[in-house]
Design a protein around this motif. Structure first.
Motif, PDB file in Angstrom:
ATOM      1  N   TRP A  85       0.778  -1.155   0.008  1.00 22.43           N
ATOM      2  CA  TRP A  85       0.000  -0.122   0.150  1.00 22.43           C
ATOM      3  C   TRP A  85       0.874   1.500  -0.108  1.00 22.43           C
ATOM      4  O   TRP A  85       1.630   1.431   0.639  1.00 22.43           O
ATOM      5  CB  TRP A  85      -1.033   0.229   1.151  1.00 22.43           C
ATOM      6  CG  TRP A  85      -1.639   1.219   1.459  1.00 22.43           C
ATOM      7  CD1 TRP A  85      -1.075   2.172   2.353  1.00 22.43           C
ATOM      8  CD2 TRP A  85      -2.667   1.840   0.714  1.00 22.43           C
ATOM      9  NE1 TRP A  85      -2.297   3.171   2.321  1.00 22.43           N
ATOM     10  CE2 TRP A  85      -3.121   2.989   1.332  1.00 22.43           C
ATOM     11  CE3 TRP A  85      -3.624   1.398  -0.127  1.00 22.43           C
ATOM     12  CZ2 TRP A  85      -4.303   3.792   0.691  1.00 22.43           C
ATOM     13  CZ3 TRP A  85      -4.794   1.875  -0.877  1.00 22.43           C
ATOM     14  CH2 TRP A  85      -4.952   3.164  -0.309  1.00 22.43           C
ATOM     15  N   SER A  87       0.877   5.138   0.759  1.00 24.59           N
ATOM     16  CA  SER A  87       0.153   6.150   1.298  1.00 24.59           C
ATOM     17  C   SER A  87       0.267   7.476   0.589  1.00 24.59           C
ATOM     18  O   SER A  87      -0.970   8.113   0.279  1.00 24.59           O
ATOM     19  CB  SER A  87       0.698   6.604   2.694  1.00 24.59           C
ATOM     20  OG  SER A  87       0.501   5.429   3.667  1.00 24.59           O
ATOM     21  N   ARG A  90      -1.904   6.803  -2.372  1.00 27.00           N
ATOM     22  CA  ARG A  90      -3.414   6.283  -2.023  1.00 27.00           C
ATOM     23  C   ARG A  90      -3.661   5.186  -2.938  1.00 27.00           C
ATOM     24  O   ARG A  90      -4.872   5.228  -3.534  1.00 27.00           O
ATOM     25  CB  ARG A  90      -4.490   7.301  -2.032  1.00 27.00           C
ATOM     26  CG  ARG A  90      -5.584   6.784  -0.985  1.00 27.00           C
ATOM     27  CD  ARG A  90      -6.533   7.701  -1.079  1.00 27.00           C
ATOM     28  NE  ARG A  90      -8.026   7.208  -0.457  1.00 27.00           N
ATOM     29  CZ  ARG A  90      -8.445   6.897   0.585  1.00 27.00           C
ATOM     30  NH1 ARG A  90      -7.355   7.260   1.535  1.00 27.00           N
ATOM     31  NH2 ARG A  90      -9.514   6.436   0.899  1.00 27.00           N
ATOM     32  N   GLU A  92      -2.858   0.742  -4.157  1.00 25.45           N
ATOM     33  CA  GLU A  92      -2.180  -0.759  -3.819  1.00 25.45           C
ATOM     34  C   GLU A  92      -1.156  -0.772  -5.119  1.00 25.45           C
ATOM     35  O   GLU A  92      -1.713  -0.655  -6.210  1.00 25.45           O
ATOM     36  CB  GLU A  92      -3.197  -1.571  -4.159  1.00 25.45           C
ATOM     37  CG  GLU A  92      -2.812  -3.001  -3.422  1.00 25.45           C
ATOM     38  CD  GLU A  92      -2.637  -2.954  -1.836  1.00 25.45           C
ATOM     39  OE1 GLU A  92      -3.555  -2.340  -1.206  1.00 25.45           O
ATOM     40  OE2 GLU A  92      -1.901  -3.568  -1.199  1.00 25.45           O
ATOM     41  N   LYS A 109      -7.236   3.862  -5.243  1.00 22.14           N
ATOM     42  CA  LYS A 109      -8.299   4.000  -4.646  1.00 22.14           C
ATOM     43  C   LYS A 109      -9.024   5.344  -4.544  1.00 22.14           C
ATOM     44  O   LYS A 109      -8.377   6.254  -4.433  1.00 22.14           O
ATOM     45  CB  LYS A 109      -8.201   3.598  -3.050  1.00 22.14           C
ATOM     46  CG  LYS A 109      -7.448   2.053  -2.705  1.00 22.14           C
ATOM     47  CD  LYS A 109      -8.431   1.138  -3.114  1.00 22.14           C
ATOM     48  CE  LYS A 109      -7.808  -0.225  -2.792  1.00 22.14           C
ATOM     49  NZ  LYS A 109      -8.580  -1.304  -2.896  1.00 22.14           N
ATOM     50  N   ASN A 113     -14.785   6.170   1.092  1.00 19.24           N
ATOM     51  CA  ASN A 113     -14.964   4.908   1.304  1.00 19.24           C
ATOM     52  C   ASN A 113     -16.486   4.745   1.131  1.00 19.24           C
ATOM     53  O   ASN A 113     -16.977   3.626   1.438  1.00 19.24           O
ATOM     54  CB  ASN A 113     -14.759   4.788   2.878  1.00 19.24           C
ATOM     55  CG  ASN A 113     -13.394   5.328   3.437  1.00 19.24           C
ATOM     56  OD1 ASN A 113     -12.696   5.027   2.636  1.00 19.24           O
ATOM     57  ND2 ASN A 113     -13.339   5.689   4.667  1.00 19.24           N
ATOM     58  N   HIS A 239      -5.617  -2.162  10.655  1.00 13.72           N
ATOM     59  CA  HIS A 239      -5.634  -1.175   9.464  1.00 13.72           C
ATOM     60  C   HIS A 239      -4.924   0.230   9.732  1.00 13.72           C
ATOM     61  O   HIS A 239      -5.378   0.637  10.802  1.00 13.72           O
ATOM     62  CB  HIS A 239      -7.144  -1.147   8.788  1.00 13.72           C
ATOM     63  CG  HIS A 239      -7.656  -2.254   8.583  1.00 13.72           C
ATOM     64  ND1 HIS A 239      -7.309  -3.145   7.719  1.00 13.72           N
ATOM     65  CD2 HIS A 239      -8.850  -2.627   9.086  1.00 13.72           C
ATOM     66  CE1 HIS A 239      -8.068  -4.221   7.548  1.00 13.72           C
ATOM     67  NE2 HIS A 239      -8.903  -4.042   8.301  1.00 13.72           N
ATOM     68  N   ASP A 242      -4.634   5.501   7.275  1.00 15.21           N
ATOM     69  CA  ASP A 242      -4.923   6.026   5.767  1.00 15.21           C
ATOM     70  C   ASP A 242      -5.604   4.999   4.843  1.00 15.21           C
ATOM     71  O   ASP A 242      -5.575   5.192   3.521  1.00 15.21           O
ATOM     72  CB  ASP A 242      -3.489   6.397   5.273  1.00 15.21           C
ATOM     73  CG  ASP A 242      -2.476   5.334   5.283  1.00 15.21           C
ATOM     74  OD1 ASP A 242      -1.528   5.392   4.272  1.00 15.21           O
ATOM     75  OD2 ASP A 242      -2.517   4.413   6.091  1.00 15.21           O
ATOM     76  N   ARG A 243      -5.651   3.461   5.321  1.00 12.36           N
ATOM     77  CA  ARG A 243      -6.100   2.589   4.545  1.00 12.36           C
ATOM     78  C   ARG A 243      -7.548   2.896   4.319  1.00 12.36           C
ATOM     79  O   ARG A 243      -8.353   3.350   5.398  1.00 12.36           O
ATOM     80  CB  ARG A 243      -5.894   1.028   4.941  1.00 12.36           C
ATOM     81  CG  ARG A 243      -4.515   0.807   4.934  1.00 12.36           C
ATOM     82  CD  ARG A 243      -4.022   0.686   3.775  1.00 12.36           C
ATOM     83  NE  ARG A 243      -4.557  -0.431   2.793  1.00 12.36           N
ATOM     84  CZ  ARG A 243      -3.784  -1.418   2.512  1.00 12.36           C
ATOM     85  NH1 ARG A 243      -2.696  -1.757   2.999  1.00 12.36           N
ATOM     86  NH2 ARG A 243      -4.538  -2.466   1.843  1.00 12.36           N
ATOM     87  N   GLU A 245      -9.936   0.572   4.198  1.00 11.31           N
ATOM     88  CA  GLU A 245     -10.501  -0.219   5.273  1.00 11.31           C
ATOM     89  C   GLU A 245     -10.604   0.148   6.832  1.00 11.31           C
ATOM     90  O   GLU A 245     -11.354  -0.435   7.507  1.00 11.31           O
ATOM     91  CB  GLU A 245      -9.800  -1.330   5.469  1.00 11.31           C
ATOM     92  CG  GLU A 245      -9.771  -2.377   3.958  1.00 11.31           C
ATOM     93  CD  GLU A 245      -8.728  -2.012   2.820  1.00 11.31           C
ATOM     94  OE1 GLU A 245      -8.488  -2.560   1.897  1.00 11.31           O
ATOM     95  OE2 GLU A 245      -7.860  -1.006   3.321  1.00 11.31           O
TER      96      GLU A 245
END
Lengths: 248, 134
Positions: A85, A87, A90, A92, A109, A113, A239, A242-243, A245
């Protein structure tokens, strides 16, 4: 000769009939509850839902039946060498091998969310109002009035661990946020360490929904934090803040 | 006095077991279920009342359950009290001089885990099934 009068349905039976009339998933939930009681499955049997993938705890007796076959996600001819990941991006980042050549893929991403939000919303049918109400009643016996008020009005409440001094923000349908505010002498503000995500028995892939009602998940987090904080951290997925999830 | 166990349940929200000394049959049934849950890896979080009036209760995970006596077996260690005791000892302990330690071997503190029993009819417990990540 008098006709036999059928016994009147009890209040509970009438409540079940009413719920089953308005909630089309209630008959299935109630049937699963009866089967679970007969088979000594004390935590119940999780419910499959169209359009979602149920992930069941491996040692659960019906895990092999309920879990989908493992999917390594790799297409033929493609081998993922590494992923992480980022950051900054942002995203993967994947390093993969295709036809003997090393390539990269940056899967960005969205800056929100919503996809997780709406997928979690879609799992609503696995829970019943009566189950959530019982869970709320249990939570009410475990927390102070102010915490319950916070939870009912805002969907979350705070509690500081007496062991570690870390502050936990328990939230409905979101991972628990762990905040380190122990260093009161520093000029730095409190920082978020991570979020902890954990569901007893089962959860639905790519959502924040567990097989149990939202408040039952909160109770599970709260009680494990209080009774065995070490186990709470060991069993939960951590998690980074900043993820996506993490739900922050 | 009765104790109860709240089992987090998918289909029921929360099911209750009651440990009532006036109902031995129910006690036996509840004890069997609790023992089975521990065997299956459920986490049983037992409320332990504070010794001093006005202090909040704490919760401990039960490592085992004695079916014959209906008692939870928990670790007899309060990490908060232990840390407070360690801090007090560190403040009051004088630094050892070289002559004191030259000839005498240091006594090793025996750290043996102690357990404590809590009768199921005197407390309430929440049972959490094994978790599936998230």
């Amino acid at each position: 000769m008098r006709a036999r009068r059928e016994p009147l349905p009890s209040q509970e039976q009438r409540a079940v009939e009413l719920f089953e009339k308005f909630d089309k998933f209630a008959p299935l939930r109630n049937s699963l509850r009866k089967i679970a009681a007969e088979r000594a499955e004390w935590a119940g049997i999780p419910m499959q839902l169209d359009g979602t993938q149920l992930i069941v705890e491996k040692s659960y007796p019906y895990a092999q039946v309920l879990n989908a076959p493992p999917d390594d996600g790799e297409e033929p001819g493609i081998k993922v060498r590494n992923s992480w990941w980022s950051s900054r991006l942002r995203a993967e980042v994947y390093i993969y091998e295709e036809d003997g050549k090393i390539k990269k893929l940056i899967a960005r991403k969205a800056p929100h969310n919503f996809s997780l939000d709406i997928a979690t919303f879609g799992c609503m049918d696995v829970w019943g109002l009566e189950q959530e109400q019982k869970a709320m009643q249990l939570l009410a016996t475990l927390v102070k009035h102010r915490q319950l008020k916070q939870y009912i009005l805002t969907g979350g409440f705070l509690e500081t661990s007496r062991r570690s001094g870390l502050m936990y923000f328990f939230r409905r349908l979101r991972p628990t946020v762990v905040i380190d505010a122990r260093d009161q002498s520093s000029d730095e503000s409190a920082r978020i360490l991570c979020t902890l995500c954990m569901h007893p028995i089962a959860h639905y892939k790519a959502t924040w929904a567990g097989a149990m009602t939202p408040t039952d998940d909160v109770v599970a987090h709260l009680m494990l934090m209080r009774g065995d904080e070490h186990m709470f951290w060991k069993r939960a997925n951590q998690h980074a803040p900043d993820r996506p999830e993490a739900g922050l | 006095m009765t104790g109860e166990v709240g089992i987090l349940n998918v289909g029921a929200g929360d099911t209750k077991l009651v440990f009532d000394p006036n109902n031995p049959q129910e006690m036996i049934r509840a004890a069997r279920i609790v023992k089975d849950m521990i065997r299956r890896g459920y986490a049983l979080l037992v409320e332990v009342k504070a010794p001093d009036v006005g202090q909040p209760s704490t919760y401990r995970r039960a490592y085992d359950f004695d079916e014959s006596t209906c008692e939870y077996i928990i670790a007899d260690l309060d990490p908060i009290a232990a840390e407070r005791a360690d801090n007090e000892e560190a403040e009051t302990q004088e630094p050892a001089s070289a002559s004191d330690t030259a000839d005498q071997p240091q006594a090793k503190r025996a750290k043996k885990a102690r357990t404590r029993r809590v009768h199921a009819s005197t407390t309430r417990t929440v049972a959490v099934a094994r978790t599936a990540g998230g």
